[in-house]
Design an enzyme around this catalytic site. Structure first.
Site: not given
Length: 850
Positions: A622, A660, A692, A825
């Protein structure tokens, strides 16, 4: 993802005017004072990655593709399923108990079957506001029925000439409108969906657009009454029309917008301080990072800084090269809006910050505080439990209430003759009934640990204070730091831990209690105490604060503690707010939770579950993007390093702001495999990745960049036989499911799987409702298997994914996403928010980021 967002993400070329439009109030040449630093260069957006640019992997997908595939719409989405032989015929599972479900989707029963015509629109002189651009299109040459997105015009008929010109007036100025033919759109063109979305939002809802969504100001509620400033809650709707498995559907969901009855100018005027510099700092702390809505066009902007040197008296250059003051621009040129205070500063916004824009140069947009309404809650409101409970009661709608609101919404559209008149002109009709189909509820995951009494899934939610754990650690050398006024709370916590930890099978010695003289002395005392011990000599540190360290003005202290203990002196640490420990009714539960976190951070294991697969490494990835301060983006990589999923390896990849797609996964995989080989006698047979943080339009970039890195990491470490599966996880979706039970609607039970109707033919995808929602309507999670050499069957991947949602040690029940994904995350968030650099490798096998 909405149709409009999907269009942008896929990089569809829309013919637009080539001359760059300057936003209203674009920065002039005068000096700009930023409160926070900006990254001027950002990475090229992943939406520029072509479907055909993925090298060997995409060629493999293309070679196995059928020559021609008939779908309702010729979509440009990457067809990842066609390369998977094991799900080519069917991707639906069969395990579980069937359950009847409704979804907040309505079928499109008819649509246009004739060619439409797309035109580009140009204004001379340039017009910034979309509402003004739309108003200037009213002319007999166009007709009454058209769809306009601000740049492109769609007509059901062809104009007489390829270039059409006419004049209209705005204020005292005459504007020439030029309409140039672009292309014909077949009824199956994917661009038609984008225009249908615009048509529906503009004419069907008859609401006021604020930002991207539409809201009803007439039904605004003033609540809670005791908040300062007053807060308006605007009800509204989020809609999208998209192609799914068997049909095109309209997805509609209820949305709420929180608007303060306060402008940015009001906040500036009511801020006081001893000096001007102190006032400016207070204003910056309140405004920077907040979202404002401009009163003249309802657009949303993020405040990135404040320019105290400029005022509305200053001038800026318009798109036609002429200079004008902000006062005249808003009064005479565009919006007929009067600015009363000519000496107020200007707000700075860098515009819409999109992930992946590294090399895009953007001029900041200057905003007038008096014309900017503040949105969202204040920090004081967030800390008020009564306010938050009252707000949740209004915005977190239960399934029955949400169904009622959506039913009222669709019925209003169907009965409104003026709306139907516009829809009929485009042959667009919707079913009034909610989409109905069958889902499946998987059986409860059994907890496979040494505690045999916890076989019932409901028992997971009970306190575990007297329960031995799967793997324990000894707590022998540790510090407890506290401020003078919280000495009693610190002593009480140690007493609680001395009772709880031995019951869990942990040997504990009393902590070295260290009192700090003031709140700013924590780091000083930490340096002094840890300097006397070798690295990793302290097993756990507990730092107590008088006030919440997570509040805005105390964040620096928390960051300093975490940064020191994650980089200079790598030590598992636990911070707790003293106020939390004073909640006497639940202090035992809080102490138990703290004890569990401490055990996990030291390397212990609380439980394990049977995933149904063996010799498999599970990976979570993530990214964290700091959209406020525009700092570096952080990619978190977390991998299981034993077959029981009780040991983990973590690593961060620090990238440019907005990046990203992760670069550096080969090294991450290699390092994780080395740790695996220390814990297990043989290498993993397969690696399953849960990714994710990416949208549908970035699938081709994942296939072209991240998956080859993963394969390279396996090949470089003598694991060529290890098979790879790559699953994209998406949480931010508007789809909701309702379980039909007799005469009521409820949330689907935990473990409900949906792999029909609202999936896509091009994907091996499914939804899972893994968590329970005691309040409101549960939000499902969407999973898309884009690469699968392990050849997981639908039942296997669905049960596996559901099982992993129970392996997150910070929660004894199910969470929304698989544990590796959430660990990644938490790691990325901690590093991005507090540490801002690579954590020490000595902590890589600890869950220090919980």
């Amino acid at each position: 993802m909405t149709g409009r967002a999907r269009t942008r993400a896929r990089g569809r070329a829309r013919a637009r005017e080539t001359r760059r439009q300057v936003a209203p109030g674009a920065a002039a040449a005068s000096p700009v004072i930023f409160v926070v630093p900006f990254m001027q260069k950002m990475h090229p957006c992943a939406e520029r990655v072509c479907v055909g640019g993925g090298g060997v992997l995409l060629k493999e997908l293309q070679e196995t593709a059928p020559k021609k595939q008939r779908t309702v719409f010729q979509d440009l989405v990457v067809n990842t399923r066609q390369g998977m032989e094991h799900v080519r015929c069917s991707k639906t599972g069969s395990e579980g108990t069937k359950v009847r479900l409704l979804a907040n989707h309505f079928r499109v029963t008819s649509r246009a079957q004739r060619t439409a015509y797309q035109y580009n629109v140009n204004y001379q002189p340039g017009i910034e506001g979309r509402n003004l651009r739309t108003a200037l299109l009213k002319h007999d040459k166009i007709g009454e029925y058209y769809i306009f997105d601000g740049n492109s015009l769609l007509l059901p008929h062809e104009l007489r000439e390829p270039i059409t010109k006419f004049f209209n007036t705005v204020g005292n100025e005459t504007v020439m409108v030029t309409i140039t033919f672009s292309k014909e759109l077949a009824p199956t063109s994917p661009d038609c969906l984008r225009f249908y979305n615009i048509l529906f939002r503009r004419y069907s809802m008859k609401l006021e657009q604020i930002g991207r969504n539409f809201y009803n100001k007439r039904e605004a509620q003033l609540y809670p009454l005791h908040t300062i400033p007053k807060l308006d809650i605007f009800p509204g709707y989020v809609t999208s029309i998209l192609q799914y498995e068997n049909s095109i559907t309209l997805c509609a969901d209820v949305s709420h917008k929180l608007m303060r009855q306060q402008t940015a100018y009001d906040l500036i005027q009511h801020t006081s301080g001893e000096t001007q510099e102190r006032i400016k700092k207070k204003v910056a702390d309140e405004l920077v990072g907040s979202i404002v809505v401009t009163t003249y066009n309802n657009k949303t902007y993020r405040v990135d800084g404040i320019n105290w040197e400029q005022t509305p008296r200053d001038t800026f250059e318009k798109s036609d090269g002429k200079r004008i003051t902000y006062i005249d621009y808003y009064k005479k040129q565009q919006y007929n809006t009067i600015i009363t205070d000519f000496d107020q500063p200007l707000l700075i916004s860098q515009g819409k910050w999109k992930k992946g824009q590294k090399d895009t140069t953007r001029e900041p947009i200057m905003l007038v505080p008096q014309l900017c309404m503040l949105t969202g809650l204040t920090d004081a409101a967030r800390k008020n439990s009564r306010t938050m409970q009252a707000l949740a009661a209004l915005t977190r709608l239960k399934p029955g209430k949400r169904h009622h609101e959506l039913e009222k919404f669709i019925n209003t559209i169907q009965k409104d003759e003026s709306v139907q008149k516009h829809l009929r002109r485009w042959d667009l009709n919707f079913d009034s009934n909610f989409l109905s189909f069958s889902g499946r509820t998987l059986t409860a995951v059994t907890k496979e640990d040494i505690v045999r009494q916890f076989q019932n899934c409901h028992d997971w939610k009970r306190p575990t204070a007297g329960v031995p754990l799967l793997t324990t650690m000894s707590l022998t050398h540790w510090l407890m730091l506290y401020s003078r006024e919280n000495r009693r709370a610190a002593s009480a916590l140690q007493d609680k831990l001395q009772i709880i930890l031995p019951q869990k099978g942990i040997k504990m010695q009393p902590a070295k209690m260290v009192q700090v003289n003031d709140a700013g002395s924590y780091l000083t005392m930490l340096r002094r105490e840890t300097r006397e011990r070798p690295q990793m000599g302290i097993s756990c540190l507990l730092a107590f604060q008088v006030v919440c360290v997570l509040s805005n003005d105390k964040k620096d202290r928390y960051d300093d503690i975490k940064k020191y203990l994650c980089t200079e002196c790598p030590t598992p640490s636990q911070c707790v707010v003293a106020k939390t420990l004073n909640r006497h009714k639940i202090v035992s539960t809080i102490s138990d939770k703290l004890a569990q976190q401490m055990i996990c951070k030291m390397g212990g294991a609380l439980w394990k579950v049977d995933t149904g697969v063996k010799k498999t490494m599970f990976v979570g990835i993530d990214c964290f993007h700091d959209t406020v301060n525009r700092q570096k983006s952080i990619a978190g990589f977390v991998a299981s390093t034993n077959d029981e999923l009780t040991k983990w390896y973590s690593r961060c990849v620090i990238q440019e702001a907005g990046e990203e797609i992760v670069n550096g996964l080969t090294e991450c995989v290699a390092a994780a495999l080395k740790v695996w080989c220390k814990n297990e006698p043989s290498r993993p047979h397969s690696v399953i990745v849960y990714r994710d943080g990416v949208g549908d339009g970035q699938l081709s970039a994942l296939l072209a960049q991240e998956i080859p890195q993963m394969l390279a990491g396996l090949n470089d470490n003598s694991c060529p036989d290890s098979l790879l599966t790559f699953i994209v996880v998406k949480k931010r979706i508007n789809t909701r499911f309702f379980a039909v039970s007799q005469d009521s609607l409820d949330n689907p039970e935990s473990g409900t799987v949906i792999d029909v109707e609202l999936t896509r033919k091009e994907w091996y995808d499914f939804f899972i409702v893994s968590q329970s929602a005691p309040e409101g309507t549960v939000t499902p999670t969407h999973y898309n298997v884009i690469y699968d050499k392990v050849c997981l069957s639908p039942d296997t991947v669905q049960r596996l994914t559901y099982s992993l949602c129970r392996m997150y040690y910070n929660c004894e029940g199910f969470i929304r996403v698989p544990a590796p994904c959430h660990y990644a995350h938490k790691l990325a968030y901690l590093v991005g928010q507090s540490i801002h650099e690579q954590p020490s490798g000595l902590l890589s096998t600890f869950l220090y980021y919980l």
